[in-house]
Design an enzyme around this catalytic site. Sequence first.
Site, PDB file in Angstrom:
ATOM      1  N   HIS A 168      -0.910   5.582   6.939  1.00 52.83           N
ATOM      2  CA  HIS A 168      -0.390   5.663   5.577  1.00 52.83           C
ATOM      3  C   HIS A 168      -0.166   7.133   5.225  1.00 52.83           C
ATOM      4  O   HIS A 168      -0.843   8.010   5.763  1.00 52.83           O
ATOM      5  CB  HIS A 168      -1.365   5.038   4.577  1.00 52.83           C
ATOM      6  CG  HIS A 168      -1.359   3.548   4.606  1.00 52.83           C
ATOM      7  ND1 HIS A 168      -1.996   2.824   5.598  1.00 52.83           N
ATOM      8  CD2 HIS A 168      -0.781   2.642   3.784  1.00 52.83           C
ATOM      9  CE1 HIS A 168      -1.820   1.537   5.374  1.00 52.83           C
ATOM     10  NE2 HIS A 168      -1.075   1.392   4.287  1.00 52.83           N
ATOM     11  N   SER A 207       0.807  -1.221   0.000  1.00 51.59           N
ATOM     12  CA  SER A 207       0.000   0.000   0.000  1.00 51.59           C
ATOM     13  C   SER A 207       0.840   1.271   0.000  1.00 51.59           C
ATOM     14  O   SER A 207       0.384   2.315  -0.475  1.00 51.59           O
ATOM     15  CB  SER A 207      -0.944  -0.002   1.210  1.00 51.59           C
ATOM     16  OG  SER A 207      -0.226  -0.217   2.413  1.00 51.59           O
TER      17      SER A 207
END
Length: 225
Positions: A206, A4
């Site tokens: 993230h 990711s």
Amino acid sequence: MGDSFSSGLGAPGVSLDCGRSPQGYPTLWAQAHGITSFTDVACGGAVTDDVLAEQIPGLSADTDVVTITIGGNDTGWGNQVLTCMQSGDSACTNVVDQAVAGLPAVAAKIETAYAAIRQAAPDATVYVLGYPLLFEETAGCSAWIVPNQFQRKKLNRFGRALNQSIAQSAAKSGFPFVDTQAFFAGHAVCSSQAWIHPVLNPTPLHPNANGYRYGYLAALTSVTG
């Protein structure tokens, strides 16, 4: 290629299947270098086995540049954060220590993936990008719910150890390692200008759009020009 952090999860415009965003560092780098077409096989949640099974076929003898971030999911990094927050400092110490001790086994998997990349794209320059440290370690924290200061230091200790291990594996494979830690310094969770999403977020821990542009892209560009 990769997980990711390669796909751009956390930036706007992500796809529903693999969390690929046009504001992730692969697309940003391609645009900055005038590349109008490239293959993006990075996928949120990917581990090294996924690289071997699903991403290697995206390479060929004509591939000239490869970027990859992989290894974080193999180590259970997210589980470490949850354990620290839910079970306290002692459990946090134990789970981080266990993860650090398990890095040689993860490194072996990473090196197998690197070898497969080299076989599939023998003439490519392969840039291995590391991970940012997720947390600022100062006492104060402006985020809502995060690991405490002790836990943040423990989790960053693992982040540093993971990056060191990945860098060593990259060197053994003859691939340049791109260290992103310095580029995110002062912009992790708990900073006033965070480039990483907090724990309570749809894409927790993230990078956001700034993280991919001013963190990842800047780091990659510092190596590639």
